[in-house]
Design a protein around this motif. Sequence first.
Motif, PDB file in Angstrom:
ATOM      1  N   GLU A 125      12.900  10.154  66.220  1.00  0.00           N
ATOM      2  CA  GLU A 125      11.517  10.874  66.261  1.00  0.00           C
ATOM      3  C   GLU A 125      10.587   9.539  65.780  1.00  0.00           C
ATOM      4  O   GLU A 125      11.116   8.978  64.781  1.00  0.00           O
ATOM      5  CB  GLU A 125      11.648  12.147  65.342  1.00  0.00           C
ATOM      6  N   TYR A 126       9.459   9.700  66.295  1.00  0.00           N
ATOM      7  CA  TYR A 126       8.490   8.578  66.204  1.00  0.00           C
ATOM      8  C   TYR A 126       7.466   9.084  65.151  1.00  0.00           C
ATOM      9  O   TYR A 126       6.477   8.359  64.813  1.00  0.00           O
ATOM     10  CB  TYR A 126       7.954   7.963  67.470  1.00  0.00           C
ATOM     11  N   VAL A 127       7.550  10.314  64.832  1.00  0.00           N
ATOM     12  CA  VAL A 127       6.659  10.924  63.811  1.00  0.00           C
ATOM     13  C   VAL A 127       7.623  11.567  62.746  1.00  0.00           C
ATOM     14  O   VAL A 127       8.638  11.798  62.922  1.00  0.00           O
ATOM     15  CB  VAL A 127       5.804  12.029  64.354  1.00  0.00           C
ATOM     16  N   LYS A 128       6.962  11.960  61.498  1.00  0.00           N
ATOM     17  CA  LYS A 128       7.818  12.083  60.307  1.00  0.00           C
ATOM     18  C   LYS A 128       7.993  13.724  60.578  1.00  0.00           C
ATOM     19  O   LYS A 128       6.860  14.428  60.379  1.00  0.00           O
ATOM     20  CB  LYS A 128       7.482  11.633  58.943  1.00  0.00           C
ATOM     21  N   MET A 129       9.094  14.413  60.870  1.00  0.00           N
ATOM     22  CA  MET A 129       9.477  15.936  60.912  1.00  0.00           C
ATOM     23  C   MET A 129       9.917  16.100  59.511  1.00  0.00           C
ATOM     24  O   MET A 129      10.523  15.618  58.774  1.00  0.00           O
ATOM     25  CB  MET A 129      10.013  16.110  62.054  1.00  0.00           C
ATOM     26  N   GLU A 130       9.599  17.320  59.347  1.00  0.00           N
ATOM     27  CA  GLU A 130      10.329  17.988  57.868  1.00  0.00           C
ATOM     28  C   GLU A 130      11.740  18.026  58.375  1.00  0.00           C
ATOM     29  O   GLU A 130      12.127  18.655  59.043  1.00  0.00           O
ATOM     30  CB  GLU A 130       9.627  19.277  57.697  1.00  0.00           C
ATOM     31  N   ALA A 131      12.528  17.484  57.159  1.00  0.00           N
ATOM     32  CA  ALA A 131      13.862  17.515  57.314  1.00  0.00           C
ATOM     33  C   ALA A 131      14.558  18.824  56.981  1.00  0.00           C
ATOM     34  O   ALA A 131      14.608  19.684  55.874  1.00  0.00           O
ATOM     35  CB  ALA A 131      14.496  16.346  56.124  1.00  0.00           C
ATOM     36  N   ARG A 132      14.947  19.641  58.036  1.00  0.00           N
ATOM     37  CA  ARG A 132      15.565  20.954  58.007  1.00  0.00           C
ATOM     38  C   ARG A 132      16.341  21.147  59.111  1.00  0.00           C
ATOM     39  O   ARG A 132      16.065  20.646  60.019  1.00  0.00           O
ATOM     40  CB  ARG A 132      14.347  21.972  57.926  1.00  0.00           C
ATOM     41  N   LEU A 133      17.361  21.836  58.838  1.00  0.00           N
ATOM     42  CA  LEU A 133      18.542  22.256  60.114  1.00  0.00           C
ATOM     43  C   LEU A 133      18.810  23.573  59.920  1.00  0.00           C
ATOM     44  O   LEU A 133      18.947  24.150  58.797  1.00  0.00           O
ATOM     45  CB  LEU A 133      19.731  21.405  59.685  1.00  0.00           C
ATOM     46  N   VAL A 134      18.656  24.212  61.290  1.00  0.00           N
ATOM     47  CA  VAL A 134      18.863  25.823  61.635  1.00  0.00           C
ATOM     48  C   VAL A 134      20.537  25.829  62.129  1.00  0.00           C
ATOM     49  O   VAL A 134      20.715  25.164  62.869  1.00  0.00           O
ATOM     50  CB  VAL A 134      17.914  26.318  62.442  1.00  0.00           C
ATOM     51  N   ILE A 135      21.300  26.461  61.356  1.00  0.00           N
ATOM     52  CA  ILE A 135      22.717  26.767  61.802  1.00  0.00           C
ATOM     53  C   ILE A 135      22.575  28.271  62.475  1.00  0.00           C
ATOM     54  O   ILE A 135      22.236  29.165  61.821  1.00  0.00           O
ATOM     55  CB  ILE A 135      23.861  26.479  60.760  1.00  0.00           C
ATOM     56  N   ILE A 136      23.239  28.347  63.720  1.00  0.00           N
ATOM     57  CA  ILE A 136      23.216  29.789  63.920  1.00  0.00           C
ATOM     58  C   ILE A 136      24.563  30.103  64.538  1.00  0.00           C
ATOM     59  O   ILE A 136      25.207  29.285  64.979  1.00  0.00           O
ATOM     60  CB  ILE A 136      22.383  29.939  65.420  1.00  0.00           C
ATOM     61  N   GLY A 137      25.325  31.184  64.105  1.00  0.00           N
ATOM     62  CA  GLY A 137      26.492  31.592  64.361  1.00  0.00           C
ATOM     63  C   GLY A 137      26.844  32.998  63.531  1.00  0.00           C
ATOM     64  O   GLY A 137      25.989  33.779  63.270  1.00  0.00           O
ATOM     65  N   GLU A 138      28.128  33.235  63.539  1.00  0.00           N
ATOM     66  CA  GLU A 138      28.838  34.211  63.001  1.00  0.00           C
ATOM     67  C   GLU A 138      28.993  33.884  61.612  1.00  0.00           C
ATOM     68  O   GLU A 138      29.788  32.811  61.282  1.00  0.00           O
ATOM     69  CB  GLU A 138      29.867  34.902  63.600  1.00  0.00           C
ATOM     70  N   GLY A 139      28.457  34.622  60.579  1.00  0.00           N
ATOM     71  CA  GLY A 139      29.116  34.382  59.199  1.00  0.00           C
ATOM     72  C   GLY A 139      28.926  32.954  58.737  1.00  0.00           C
ATOM     73  O   GLY A 139      29.822  32.207  58.006  1.00  0.00           O
ATOM     74  N   VAL A 140      27.484  32.382  58.889  1.00  0.00           N
ATOM     75  CA  VAL A 140      27.140  31.359  58.533  1.00  0.00           C
ATOM     76  C   VAL A 140      26.387  31.010  57.043  1.00  0.00           C
ATOM     77  O   VAL A 140      25.927  30.208  56.511  1.00  0.00           O
ATOM     78  CB  VAL A 140      26.298  30.366  59.538  1.00  0.00           C
ATOM     79  N   SER A 141      26.015  32.277  56.624  1.00  0.00           N
ATOM     80  CA  SER A 141      25.278  32.410  55.506  1.00  0.00           C
ATOM     81  C   SER A 141      25.671  31.496  54.242  1.00  0.00           C
ATOM     82  O   SER A 141      25.088  31.064  53.411  1.00  0.00           O
ATOM     83  CB  SER A 141      25.248  33.844  54.815  1.00  0.00           C
ATOM     84  N   GLN A 142      26.973  31.277  54.008  1.00  0.00           N
ATOM     85  CA  GLN A 142      27.641  30.596  53.030  1.00  0.00           C
ATOM     86  C   GLN A 142      27.794  29.039  53.258  1.00  0.00           C
ATOM     87  O   GLN A 142      28.394  28.455  52.278  1.00  0.00           O
ATOM     88  CB  GLN A 142      29.235  31.324  52.650  1.00  0.00           C
ATOM     89  N   LEU A 143      27.590  28.738  54.250  1.00  0.00           N
ATOM     90  CA  LEU A 143      27.849  27.217  54.531  1.00  0.00           C
ATOM     91  C   LEU A 143      26.688  26.397  54.072  1.00  0.00           C
ATOM     92  O   LEU A 143      25.438  26.751  53.675  1.00  0.00           O
ATOM     93  CB  LEU A 143      27.479  27.038  56.329  1.00  0.00           C
ATOM     94  N   LYS A 144      27.115  25.269  53.606  1.00  0.00           N
ATOM     95  CA  LYS A 144      26.210  24.477  53.048  1.00  0.00           C
ATOM     96  C   LYS A 144      26.661  22.841  53.021  1.00  0.00           C
ATOM     97  O   LYS A 144      27.795  22.703  53.241  1.00  0.00           O
ATOM     98  CB  LYS A 144      26.059  24.682  51.430  1.00  0.00           C
ATOM     99  N   TYR A 145      25.619  21.804  53.160  1.00  0.00           N
ATOM    100  CA  TYR A 145      26.174  20.628  53.174  1.00  0.00           C
ATOM    101  C   TYR A 145      26.363  19.834  51.762  1.00  0.00           C
ATOM    102  O   TYR A 145      25.407  19.712  51.007  1.00  0.00           O
ATOM    103  CB  TYR A 145      25.140  19.643  53.939  1.00  0.00           C
ATOM    104  N   GLN A 146      27.401  19.561  51.335  1.00  0.00           N
ATOM    105  CA  GLN A 146      27.964  18.976  50.054  1.00  0.00           C
ATOM    106  C   GLN A 146      27.261  19.685  48.912  1.00  0.00           C
ATOM    107  O   GLN A 146      27.478  20.792  49.058  1.00  0.00           O
ATOM    108  CB  GLN A 146      27.459  17.461  50.062  1.00  0.00           C
TER     109      GLN A 146
END
Length: 297
Positions: A276-297
């Motif tokens: 990306e050539y402009v600064k976007m807000e760092a955020r990621l959307v995860i979609i699926g079944e039973g994803v509410s407990q997922l986290k990165y590190q």
Amino acid sequence: MIDVYLLSGFLGSGKTSLLMNLISELKEIGRKPAVLMNEFGSISIDSDTVGQSQDVPLKELLNGCICCSGSEKTEAQLQGLLEEHDVDVILIETTGAAHPVEALDAVYSPLFAEKLRVKGIVTVADTKRWLERDKMSPQIRSLFMEQIRHAHIILANKTDLLTEGELATVSMELSNFNNTAPVIQTTKAQLSFSFIEETLGNIQNDEVKTVISGKHLPLTSKLLTFEKAVDKEEFEMWVRSLPDTVYRMKGYVPLKGAKNPYLFQYAYGMVNWMPEYVKMEARLVIIGEGVSQLKYQ
């Protein structure tokens, strides 16, 4: 009358790629397109991407499907497009969790009876997911199949991931499953607007049926934010460790050594990074079944 085209398909199938391709072609031939996008959850990742890169009138719906429960919001956004902009074609991209016929039901409002002409449903089908559809939960598989069943044109997309034999099997099965829609083999959802325009006729009101709403599906979304840049290889290792019930990820991920967060997309085991050539807000959307407990590190 303003022509309306509905773009349908499961999460990660390539609908936004198709949308971007169609917008570019429409602008090249002097048409005046507008876009209505429905995002799954409260974060507008795809809408941000389309709005910034395509410079077209755009309205978005968050937190749900374009269906009976959101028809008033849909009407308001359509009304806004019609009143605020000079347009002659509207492209509606539904969320991957929406039933296409429900979305049509919302567009068929008395408010627009003399303004909008619904041309039809273009469904993007992920060919690899079709081959392995039996691995999906019954309810999700049912939605996936319904999106294809109600299409007027089917894009058999991501054909570059299949062997010739697999591609022949998918094409035949899709044709047998929906024997009224042409099946077009595509890579990166490349299909000309002129073909769609010539192929689709008007949909009659009696084709709209009452269906089960996408809001009853066991799909949820989870928003991840990042406090610091991540290592690309470590992040991809984490992605590969996720369960099969994660169907889609999209957002902006800050990478070590990069000035701006990268646009990250994931669908059915495949990852894609774009700078990306402009600064976007760092955020990621995860979609699926039973994803509410997922986290990165």
